[in-house]
Design an enzyme around this catalytic site. Structure first.
Site, PDB file in Angstrom:
ATOM      1  N   TYR A 192       3.806  70.429   9.982  1.00  0.00           N
ATOM      2  CA  TYR A 192       2.812  69.449  10.431  1.00  0.00           C
ATOM      3  C   TYR A 192       1.409  70.055  10.270  1.00  0.00           C
ATOM      4  O   TYR A 192       1.249  71.278  10.280  1.00  0.00           O
ATOM      5  CB  TYR A 192       3.102  69.097  11.901  1.00  0.00           C
ATOM      6  CG  TYR A 192       2.110  68.144  12.500  1.00  0.00           C
ATOM      7  CD1 TYR A 192       1.986  66.834  12.011  1.00  0.00           C
ATOM      8  CD2 TYR A 192       1.287  68.541  13.552  1.00  0.00           C
ATOM      9  CE1 TYR A 192       1.067  65.973  12.557  1.00  0.00           C
ATOM     10  CE2 TYR A 192       0.369  67.668  14.095  1.00  0.00           C
ATOM     11  CZ  TYR A 192       0.263  66.386  13.594  1.00  0.00           C
ATOM     12  OH  TYR A 192      -0.653  65.531  14.130  1.00  0.00           O
ATOM     13  N   THR A 194      -1.107  70.855  11.914  1.00  0.00           N
ATOM     14  CA  THR A 194      -1.685  71.888  12.784  1.00  0.00           C
ATOM     15  C   THR A 194      -0.868  73.182  12.807  1.00  0.00           C
ATOM     16  O   THR A 194      -1.257  74.147  13.455  1.00  0.00           O
ATOM     17  CB  THR A 194      -1.779  71.394  14.236  1.00  0.00           C
ATOM     18  OG1 THR A 194      -0.461  71.047  14.657  1.00  0.00           O
ATOM     19  CG2 THR A 194      -2.705  70.197  14.373  1.00  0.00           C
ATOM     20  N   LYS A 195       0.279  73.199  12.148  1.00  0.00           N
ATOM     21  CA  LYS A 195       1.175  74.354  12.254  1.00  0.00           C
ATOM     22  C   LYS A 195       0.744  75.489  11.307  1.00  0.00           C
ATOM     23  O   LYS A 195      -0.096  75.287  10.435  1.00  0.00           O
ATOM     24  CB  LYS A 195       2.622  73.929  11.977  1.00  0.00           C
ATOM     25  CG  LYS A 195       3.123  72.824  12.909  1.00  0.00           C
ATOM     26  CD  LYS A 195       3.384  73.297  14.341  1.00  0.00           C
ATOM     27  CE  LYS A 195       3.333  72.212  15.367  1.00  0.00           C
ATOM     28  NZ  LYS A 195       4.508  71.395  15.539  1.00  0.00           N
ATOM     29  N   ASN A 196       1.377  76.655  11.470  1.00  0.00           N
ATOM     30  CA  ASN A 196       0.962  77.835  10.697  1.00  0.00           C
ATOM     31  C   ASN A 196       1.047  77.611   9.199  1.00  0.00           C
ATOM     32  O   ASN A 196       0.254  78.138   8.433  1.00  0.00           O
ATOM     33  CB  ASN A 196       1.813  79.049  11.080  1.00  0.00           C
ATOM     34  CG  ASN A 196       1.498  79.520  12.484  1.00  0.00           C
ATOM     35  OD1 ASN A 196       0.547  79.029  13.114  1.00  0.00           O
ATOM     36  ND2 ASN A 196       2.266  80.459  12.987  1.00  0.00           N
TER      37      ASN A 196
END
Ligand code: PLP
Length: 398
Positions: A192, A194-196
């Site tokens: 997603y 916002t993920k790393n």
């Protein structure tokens, strides 16, 4: 005393610092354009390449690229045969998706309280919740911190349970020398925005079991026979058969095109977040109005996805939500990961959960606040966040 912006002072920043913004480089743009122009937008060669590279990175046998981590979690439970009358144990301190997918299978989510220090599910609490109906455990590696997998594996063996790891925060994590993604029966990752590692929407499901991997692949694309995505390719017409009423969970090449360079940059970004994490830890160490994250277990790598602190409301004139507002006034975005799930409307009304049921999760849920932690940030920006936190605490301390 310096006035915080919310009380009429001057904000620390002029421009809003967006929480969890993805990083884009020329490589992603090039890959996406190439894919757009190739005419093959759906699942195809780029998706296969990303799966191969991910397996290599994770040291696991199989990886199935999907359109979200939620899809990966659901698919894992579906392939393991979780259904009505079954119970699945997970943490109340997680995102809604972790427990929602249990309900999608017709099963019952049963929460087990967290450890007050690590904020992860407590193996001893899990054991208390095991019944004849329990089929699986979904440990969530919260903020990137691996759960106590040794104890969880022991329980799974003792009671014959499946382990499906929610590693949405933990793509770079390792537990006692093993990479997260090569331990449980299944592990689900999120890409997603916002993920790393980000592909906009996207996810990956890993396993070392060939049969499960094959089932996951088939069921991720309508349940039609293997490699059905090739049915329009130069490989020629391939008749397919519907083997299962599957889902539409496949990743498309446009997403994989973003993911391939992101995967290459993962370790570099991790080092940068680790550095920022250490700055936060040392600069905020002596403030008695907050609680900082604990060090991780030995030989274990925390993925440093989110840097969260606990605000002690008893030592401040404002509560956590007001703290978030005060940070916004300083032009700093923050996050709450997470509000305890058992107290959310649906879960409360459907399963009768109430305040007091999971005291540790409630304690953390009321106090937790994630400060921005992104490789996109500069050291200067990390320092601005620290100064904003200090300023707000100094002004509102009791
Ligand atoms: C983001 C997240 C998910 C869901 O990931 P998606 O890829 O958005 O479906 C699941 N669990 C946790 C803990 C998350 O933070």
């Amino acid at each position: 005393m310096i006035k915080p912006a919310i009380a009429g002072g001057i904000p620390i920043r002029n421009k809003f610092l967006v929480f969890g913004q993805p990083m884009v480089f020329q490589e992603e743009i090039k890959e996406v354009l190439e894919t757009l122009r190739s005419g093959w937008w759906g699942t195809g060669p780029k998706t296969k390449l990303l799966e191969k590279k991910f397996c290599h990175y994770k040291n696991c046998r199989y990886a199935v690229a999907l359109n979200s981590c939620t899809a990966a979690l659901h698919l894992a439970l579906n392939v393991l045969g979780i259904g009505p009358d079954d119970e699945v144990i997970t943490t109340p301190l997680t995102f809604a998706a972790t427990a929602n997918v249990i309900i999608h299978c017709g099963a019952k989510p049963v929460f087990a309280d967290i450890n007050k220090k690590t904020w992860n599910i407590d193996p001893w609490e899990i054991e208390k919740k095991i019944t004849k109906k329990t089929k699986a455990i979904i440990p969530v590696h919260l903020h990137g911190r691996p759960c106590q997998m040794d104890q969880i594996i022991k329980l799974a063996k003792k009671y014959k349970l499946f382990i499906v790891e929610d590693a949405a925060h933990a793509v770079e994590a390792k537990y006692k020398g093993k990479k997260i993604g090569s331990i449980g029966h299944f592990t689900a990752f999120s890409f997603y925005a916002t993920k790393n590692m980000a592909t906009g929407e996207g996810g990956m499901l890993t396993t070392n079991n060939k049969n499960w991997a094959e089932q996951a692949r088939i069921r991720s694309l309508h349940g039609i026979s293997k490699d059905a995505w090739k049915r329009y390719s130069s490989a020629g017409f391939q008749a397919y058969e519907v083997l299962y009423p599957g889902f539409k969970y496949n990743m498309m090449d446009l997403q994989a095109a973003i993911g391939i360079p992101q995967l290459t940059r993962l370790e570099k970004n991790f080092s940068l977040r680790k550095k920022y994490w250490q700055i936060y830890q040392s600069e905020l160490a002596n403030i008695k109005q907050i609680i900082l994250p604990q060090p991780e277990e030995p030989q274990t790598r925390h993925a440093r996805h989110l840097f969260a602190i606990l605000i002690k409301p008893e030592m401040l004139k404002i509560n956590r939500n007001q703290f978030v507002q005060a940070l916004i006034a300083e032009n700093i975005g923050s996050g709450i990961h997470f509000m305890a799930l058992h107290l959310q409307k649906y879960y409360k009304n459907t399963f009768g959960y109430k305040k007091g049921d999971y005291p540790n999760a409630e304690f953390v849920s009321e106090r937790i606040l994630s400060l921005p932690l992104s490789p996109q940030m500069t050291v200067e920006e990390v320092k601005q966040v620290i100064n904003a936190v200090k300023k707000i605490i100094q002004y509102y301390q009791r």
